[in-house]
Scaffold this motif. Structure first.
Motif, PDB file in Angstrom:
ATOM      1  N   UNK A 192      -8.726  -5.120 -16.135  1.00 40.67           N
ATOM      2  CA  UNK A 192      -8.157  -4.240 -15.105  1.00 40.67           C
ATOM      3  C   UNK A 192      -9.264  -3.606 -14.271  1.00 40.67           C
ATOM      4  N   UNK A 193     -10.287  -3.093 -14.950  1.00 40.13           N
ATOM      5  CA  UNK A 193     -11.394  -2.431 -14.248  1.00 40.13           C
ATOM      6  C   UNK A 193     -12.114  -3.402 -13.307  1.00 40.13           C
ATOM      7  N   UNK A 194     -12.256  -4.653 -13.733  1.00 40.04           N
ATOM      8  CA  UNK A 194     -12.945  -5.656 -12.910  1.00 40.04           C
ATOM      9  C   UNK A 194     -12.194  -5.873 -11.593  1.00 40.04           C
ATOM     10  N   UNK A 195     -10.866  -5.961 -11.671  1.00 37.53           N
ATOM     11  CA  UNK A 195     -10.059  -6.164 -10.465  1.00 37.53           C
ATOM     12  C   UNK A 195     -10.127  -4.932  -9.562  1.00 37.53           C
ATOM     13  N   UNK A 196     -10.016  -3.755 -10.177  1.00 38.18           N
ATOM     14  CA  UNK A 196     -10.047  -2.519  -9.383  1.00 38.18           C
ATOM     15  C   UNK A 196     -11.421  -2.302  -8.741  1.00 38.18           C
ATOM     16  N   UNK A 197     -12.489  -2.538  -9.501  1.00 36.61           N
ATOM     17  CA  UNK A 197     -13.842  -2.295  -8.988  1.00 36.61           C
ATOM     18  C   UNK A 197     -14.182  -3.230  -7.833  1.00 36.61           C
ATOM     19  N   UNK A 198     -13.644  -4.447  -7.894  1.00 37.06           N
ATOM     20  CA  UNK A 198     -13.928  -5.418  -6.835  1.00 37.06           C
ATOM     21  C   UNK A 198     -13.205  -5.039  -5.552  1.00 37.06           C
ATOM     22  N   UNK A 199     -12.015  -4.463  -5.694  1.00 40.64           N
ATOM     23  CA  UNK A 199     -11.320  -3.894  -4.551  1.00 40.64           C
ATOM     24  C   UNK A 199     -10.704  -4.884  -3.571  1.00 40.64           C
ATOM     25  N   UNK A 200     -10.563  -6.130  -3.971  1.00 37.53           N
ATOM     26  CA  UNK A 200      -9.975  -7.126  -3.071  1.00 37.53           C
ATOM     27  C   UNK A 200      -8.449  -7.093  -3.154  1.00 37.53           C
ATOM     28  N   UNK A 201      -7.931  -7.138  -4.384  1.00 41.46           N
ATOM     29  CA  UNK A 201      -6.484  -7.138  -4.594  1.00 41.46           C
ATOM     30  C   UNK A 201      -6.015  -5.758  -5.055  1.00 41.46           C
ATOM     31  N   UNK A 202      -4.738  -5.513  -4.889  1.00 42.14           N
ATOM     32  CA  UNK A 202      -4.156  -4.216  -5.259  1.00 42.14           C
ATOM     33  C   UNK A 202      -3.417  -4.350  -6.583  1.00 42.14           C
ATOM     34  N   UNK A 203      -3.767  -3.526  -7.551  1.00 44.78           N
ATOM     35  CA  UNK A 203      -3.022  -3.477  -8.815  1.00 44.78           C
ATOM     36  C   UNK A 203      -1.860  -2.516  -8.630  1.00 44.78           C
ATOM     37  N   UNK A 204      -0.642  -3.032  -8.739  1.00 42.51           N
ATOM     38  CA  UNK A 204       0.545  -2.211  -8.467  1.00 42.51           C
ATOM     39  C   UNK A 204       1.159  -1.623  -9.731  1.00 42.51           C
ATOM     40  N   UNK A 205       0.813  -2.190 -10.906  1.00 44.26           N
ATOM     41  CA  UNK A 205       1.336  -1.657 -12.163  1.00 44.26           C
ATOM     42  C   UNK A 205       0.545  -2.235 -13.326  1.00 44.26           C
ATOM     43  N   UNK A 206       0.571  -1.511 -14.441  1.00 44.13           N
ATOM     44  CA  UNK A 206      -0.050  -1.969 -15.685  1.00 44.13           C
ATOM     45  C   UNK A 206       0.996  -1.949 -16.784  1.00 44.13           C
ATOM     46  N   UNK A 207       1.103  -3.044 -17.503  1.00 45.55           N
ATOM     47  CA  UNK A 207       2.019  -3.163 -18.639  1.00 45.55           C
ATOM     48  C   UNK A 207       1.216  -3.283 -19.924  1.00 45.55           C
ATOM     49  N   UNK A 208       1.614  -2.515 -20.935  1.00 42.20           N
ATOM     50  CA  UNK A 208       0.964  -2.622 -22.242  1.00 42.20           C
ATOM     51  C   UNK A 208       1.995  -2.351 -23.333  1.00 42.20           C
ATOM     52  N   UNK A 209       1.589  -2.536 -24.581  1.00 44.22           N
ATOM     53  CA  UNK A 209       2.515  -2.365 -25.701  1.00 44.22           C
ATOM     54  C   UNK A 209       2.909  -0.898 -25.861  1.00 44.22           C
ATOM     55  N   UNK A 210       4.079  -0.653 -26.472  1.00 42.66           N
ATOM     56  CA  UNK A 210       4.479   0.730 -26.742  1.00 42.66           C
ATOM     57  C   UNK A 210       3.460   1.442 -27.626  1.00 42.66           C
ATOM     58  N   UNK A 211       3.385   2.764 -27.496  1.00 46.05           N
ATOM     59  CA  UNK A 211       2.483   3.551 -28.336  1.00 46.05           C
ATOM     60  C   UNK A 211       2.877   3.408 -29.806  1.00 46.05           C
ATOM     61  N   UNK A 212       1.869   3.480 -30.679  1.00 46.25           N
ATOM     62  CA  UNK A 212       2.112   3.444 -32.125  1.00 46.25           C
ATOM     63  C   UNK A 212       1.821   4.814 -32.710  1.00 46.25           C
ATOM     64  N   UNK A 213       2.716   5.289 -33.570  1.00 49.23           N
ATOM     65  CA  UNK A 213       2.517   6.597 -34.199  1.00 49.23           C
ATOM     66  C   UNK A 213       1.212   6.607 -34.996  1.00 49.23           C
ATOM     67  N   UNK A 214       0.444   7.666 -34.796  1.00 51.97           N
ATOM     68  CA  UNK A 214      -0.782   7.830 -35.573  1.00 51.97           C
ATOM     69  C   UNK A 214      -1.956   7.018 -35.083  1.00 51.97           C
TER      70      UNK A 214
END
Length: 310
Positions: free
Chosen positions: A21-43
């Motif tokens: 994600x950081x590589x795409x953002x730092x390069x600044x060519x394309x726009x990241x419109x959303x990030x999907x990741x797994x649900x939070x885990x307790x603890x």
């Protein structure tokens, strides 16, 4: 830059997802419109990709699955051109994968169709392979199937561990390759190379039961197992009935009766195998922490002629 900037969804987890994600953002060519990741885990700590995305002010979505229409509609509402799947454990069905204009592209740390499955870095080392690398492929409903966009090849050196192969070779090259992936889609007509099913291999997750050392095997097989499970899940043996995890080691010459301790020194504990010996340098006894093998040998009262395993 070729082609107009894309709207990208990054789906991933942990450090790899964050760094992609950081590589795409730092390069600044394309726009990241959303990030999907797994649900939070307790603890458990917040996933690094979620934390980073929130710091950048990006929308973060954490669906447990993509079975309901509401989740699919939410994904479609981002009007993405491409979904970059960087280290993903959740199954993503076709309806979700095909939502972006150009569909989705997925990372896998092996030279597909070899070593499909969740432990693709461990098994090539364990099997004694001399080459590995990574693939970006078009995911399907099959596990790590689908046409390949690009691949990167590296050598597996004779003494490489999982740390050497993945973190020092595959990981940095893979993060850099995220930009090449985006470039190929932005330019139009990205490559499609069909996987050769006749050459496909699938290996299950490498777990503790696969990592038990048999000192009565040829020395190369033993050494490949130890380095292919270092640091995780960790090779292990027993001494006086207690488990002992084995990490850093080296191959050394010598003959004798396999599974016997042949030498104990400041450098480590040397165990006989068939056709050679393993010098164990770092261990973790049951209930203890990682430590030099010489320190463990002293505290365990180990003697030359003792046996490991059994």
């Amino acid at each position: 830059m070729t082609g107009k900037p894309m709207r990208i969804i990054v789906m991933g987890q942990q450090a790899f997802g964050k760094d992609a994600l950081a590589k795409i953002l730092d390069t600044g060519v394309d726009e990241v419109v959303a990030v999907y990741c797994e649900p939070d885990s307790d603890g458990k700590p917040v996933d690094p990709i979620k934390e980073y995305a929130q710091e950048q002010g990006l929308p973060v979505k954490q669906p447990a699955h993509f079975k309901d229409q509401k989740t699919l509609d939410e994904l479609a509402a981002f009007n993405a051109d491409l979904m970059v799947m960087a280290y993903v454990n959740v199954f993503v069905p076709e309806a979700a994968r095909d939502t972006p204009t150009h569909g989705s592209i997925c990372f896998h740390p092996s030279l597909l169709p070899l070593y499909r499955g969740p432990s693709a870095v461990n098994w090539p080392i364990i099997m004694g392979d001399t080459k590995s690398g990574f693939s970006w492929f078009y995911p399907t409903d099959g596990l790590d199937e689908g046409d390949v966009l690009l691949q990167w090849v590296c050598d597996i050196a004779p003494d490489d561990t999982v740390i050497d192969l993945y973190f020092k070779k595959i990981y940095p090259a893979a993060i850099d390759s995220v930009l090449e992936v985006c470039d190929l889609f932005r330019a139009g007509n990205p490559p499609h190379s069909e996987q050769d099913e006749s050459a496909a291999t699938y290996e299950r997750r490498c777990v503790k039961k696969h990592a038990k050392v048999d000192w009565n095997k040829p020395v190369k097989q033993v050494y490949d197992l130890i380095r292919g499970t270092n640091p995780a899940p960790g090779a292990w043996t027993t001494h006086d009935g207690a488990e002992l995890s084995v990490y850093d080691s080296a191959r050394v010459p010598g003959d004798g009766i396999s599974s016997r301790i042949m030498d104990i020194s400041d450098a480590g504990v040397t165990v006989q195998c068939i056709g050679g010996r393993i010098q164990i340098k770092r261990v973790k006894p049951a209930g203890g922490g990682k430590q030099p093998a010489a320190d463990w040998a002293k505290s365990a009262g180990l003697n030359v002629g003792d046996t490991l395993g059994g």
